[in-house]
Design an enzyme around this catalytic site. Sequence first.
Site, PDB file in Angstrom:
ATOM      1  N   ASP A 297       1.686  -2.577   4.016  1.00 15.14           N
ATOM      2  CA  ASP A 297       0.676  -1.602   2.708  1.00 15.14           C
ATOM      3  C   ASP A 297      -0.430  -3.511   2.844  1.00 15.14           C
ATOM      4  O   ASP A 297       1.316  -4.217   3.045  1.00 15.14           O
ATOM      5  CB  ASP A 297       0.719  -1.475   1.316  1.00 15.14           C
ATOM      6  CG  ASP A 297       0.007  -0.565   0.780  1.00 15.14           C
ATOM      7  OD1 ASP A 297      -1.100  -1.326   1.495  1.00 15.14           O
ATOM      8  OD2 ASP A 297       0.245   0.380  -0.504  1.00 15.14           O
TER       9      ASP A 297
HETATM   10  C1  BGC Z   1      -3.314   0.645  -1.142  1.00 12.45           C
HETATM   11  C2  BGC Z   1      -3.178   1.019  -0.141  1.00 12.45           C
HETATM   12  C3  BGC Z   1      -4.243   0.776   0.516  1.00 12.45           C
HETATM   13  C4  BGC Z   1      -4.635  -1.077   1.260  1.00 12.45           C
HETATM   14  C5  BGC Z   1      -5.616  -1.351   1.452  1.00 12.45           C
HETATM   15  C6  BGC Z   1      -3.255  -1.381  -0.861  1.00 12.45           C
HETATM   16  O1  BGC Z   1      -3.061  -1.348  -3.206  1.00 12.45           O
HETATM   17  O2  BGC Z   1      -1.969   0.749  -1.782  1.00 12.45           O
HETATM   18  O3  BGC Z   1      -3.227   2.258  -0.594  1.00 12.45           O
HETATM   19  O4  BGC Z   1      -5.036   1.350   1.795  1.00 12.45           O
HETATM   20  O5  BGC Z   1      -4.430  -1.238  -0.379  1.00 12.45           O
HETATM   21  O6  BGC Z   1      -6.847  -1.505   0.572  1.00 12.45           O
END
Ligand code: BGC
Length: 791
Positions: A297
């Site tokens: 993530d």
């Molecule tokens: C979130 C994810 C997301 C990623 C990209 C993160 O902060 O937890 O769900 O896909 O950002 O934007």
Amino acid sequence: MSISAASRAVFLILITVVVVDAATAQGRATPNTQLASKDIDTRVEALLKQMTIEEKIGQTVQYSAGFATGPSASNLTYDELVAKGQVGSMLNVVGAERTNHYQHIAMEKSRLHIPILFGLDIIHGHRTTFPVPLAVAASWDPEAAETVARVAAEEARADGIAWVFSPMVDIARDPRWGRIIESNGEDPYLSSALARAWVKGYQQDDLSKPGSVAACVKHFAAYGAAIAGRDYNAVDMSELTLRQVYLKPYHAAVDAGAATVMTSFNSINGVPGTADPLTLTQILRKEWRFDGFVVSDWGAVAELKNHSIGDGPTVARKALMAGTDMDMEGDLYGTVLAAQVRSGKIPESVVDEAVRRILRVKFALGLFDHPYTNVGPAYSPTPERREAARRVADETMVLLKNDPVEGVGSLLPLTAKTKTVALIGPMADDARDLLGAWTVTGSPKDVITLKTALSERLGDKLLYAPGCGLLAGEDENVLMSVTFAGGAASVDQSVADDDKTITEAVDTARKADVAILALGEPTNWMEGEASSRVHLGFTGNQEKLLEAVVATGKPVILVVLAGRPLQLKWADEHVPAILEAWSPGIEAGPAVADVLFGDVNPSGKLPSSFPRAVGQEPLYYAQTATGRPARGELNRMPRNAAEKFVSRYMDEENSALFPFGWGLSYTRFSYAKPTVDRAEIPVREVADNHQPVATVSVDVRNIGSVAGTEVVQLYIRNTEASVEQPVRELKGFTRVTLAPGEMKHVTFPLGFDELNFYGVDLKKTVEPTTYNIWVGGSSLAIAETSLMIAE
Ligand code: BGC
């Protein structure tokens, strides 16, 4: 039972062996056969041989070259890095012009011409914004999820995006956690069915088909169980519960062929998800035979330092060795891995395997052959896609309550007799918030609000007053001015003085026959990521507004527009009709109007329990039993010891205000007693045979005067298992449409898949027992039968 530190250490040591095994195996038996094809393997190996260590690591690096969806963001000059082959993927780069810009550099200037894989958070539609995922789950219709994913995939691909960070299938049993909005709710069976549908819609079972995108199942694992519902918090649970409940939807998505998986921010039993060999290697790779790649993530590799498991180089090594193949916007793999490979701390074979996995997906998507998109700049939803958005939104509406009002009857559906309607509330004309949280490209300009849709139907019979803002006072301005893109959202200052506007709303209600209150939650930063709440009531002065309008004595219909279960206790006690409309997307107004006027008979069912009080959370129907179950009335103080010393609260009932599976219709359905075609089945027959072994049947009849669709639900309880089982578990559901008076015979198969559970040895098992079985229209179903599993 916890995952022992010792077993994790063993996995760490084994990882190198595991990855090398996977790399050399040919004709691998993987859920996504395309990723295991010999043709792709040959192309991957040929390319890998030519790559320098820097180019290999480049493939594991992902940068956000647009707006930020996390706290810290790199500020690099990407053109040069891309030209050097040091960027494998980018996120938050959208549209033909921007994606083609970087793609041309990658394809024309980098030494090996490896295309960039562009990823984006496409959660509930891309240009065409559908209802939020929790709402889609309320349809209990996998085809609806597939439709959303299909439309989103086509639009994404046209915008140069070949990879979507969806579906999120984290089991969410605590609405304090703002990300419940992105989930399929609390139940592993429902969530698994929807997970498969989302993946199918995105990938069409063939990544090379035009309009296919790679799905990214997230957040692995158990992110939804963050302690106290606080985002990014730790998760602590037995491995038994992890497997029995939380892992199921991810597994379903992987089995459906999902090409990628995203790690989670949380730790699980003390090990951060992004560096967890148990989940990322043992379970995902070895047990599930996942053959795609794993992305961290946002910044989660670098954040491992905050989890106190090492410095930068150490955490990067731990993440990679545990099975995180790509570093999202962390800038760590790109800077600290190469030296460790050179010094022998990281075997090059581990990097090779991560690169293989990433390249496989790029080849399968056809990016090497078709790296660019030819579609022009941003476009609006087509009429066909709008229609799809409306149909899906129609199915997501849950009628929570529709009690008759003295002298008036049921308020819903509205009829021609209704003369004047007062539409009141801050959500009634709020395009931004009706669109729903977490849309990158969805535009409020495309939203048809409730005010617009109702005035089309009612003309000057519609009166309108906003009543109050979604937040009170200054907070609103502060919050609303922060957006993901970093720009300022417009703030309607005209609703800042709530006392004045509530008085105006009350006057408006007095002039009407019926008042429709459109209340909810501001989606911008109050729903979705980093939006945990401890109060689950309506925000700002909305509760005050509701009470003031109810006090006029006019009949009130409450339309709730929010991405999480809110606490509706006061409303339930004072308002005769309540419609849960979630965050409906661009067709918000027409879909709500469809249901209010009865053009569409509501058929949605809750995918999450709605609490009476926040203190009940996490509240879910599939709780395990206790030795002192609470029986009878809990809405009063105990009268004796038997009522006192049971598992209960002293100041509130145990039950949900609106339980899982709940949802009314404008008609009524009756259930005959269900039957099972076999009274008794030998346990070996169930264990050895992964086909259905019995069929449950039930006759369902529409006993009302209008056609309607019922979601028929089947629940079981294993009454004599070696491991304590939930008091009820969903094991089947189907949508059935019935004309007035019509009856249908509905059947559900039962076999190992439905009847198994995890034993103390953490293996799936069935045992001699009796299953109680209920079929009905919610988790309160009472029509009952049973099935015996014999020695
Ligand atoms: C979130 C994810 C997301 C990623 C990209 C993160 O902060 O937890 O769900 O896909 O950002 O934007």
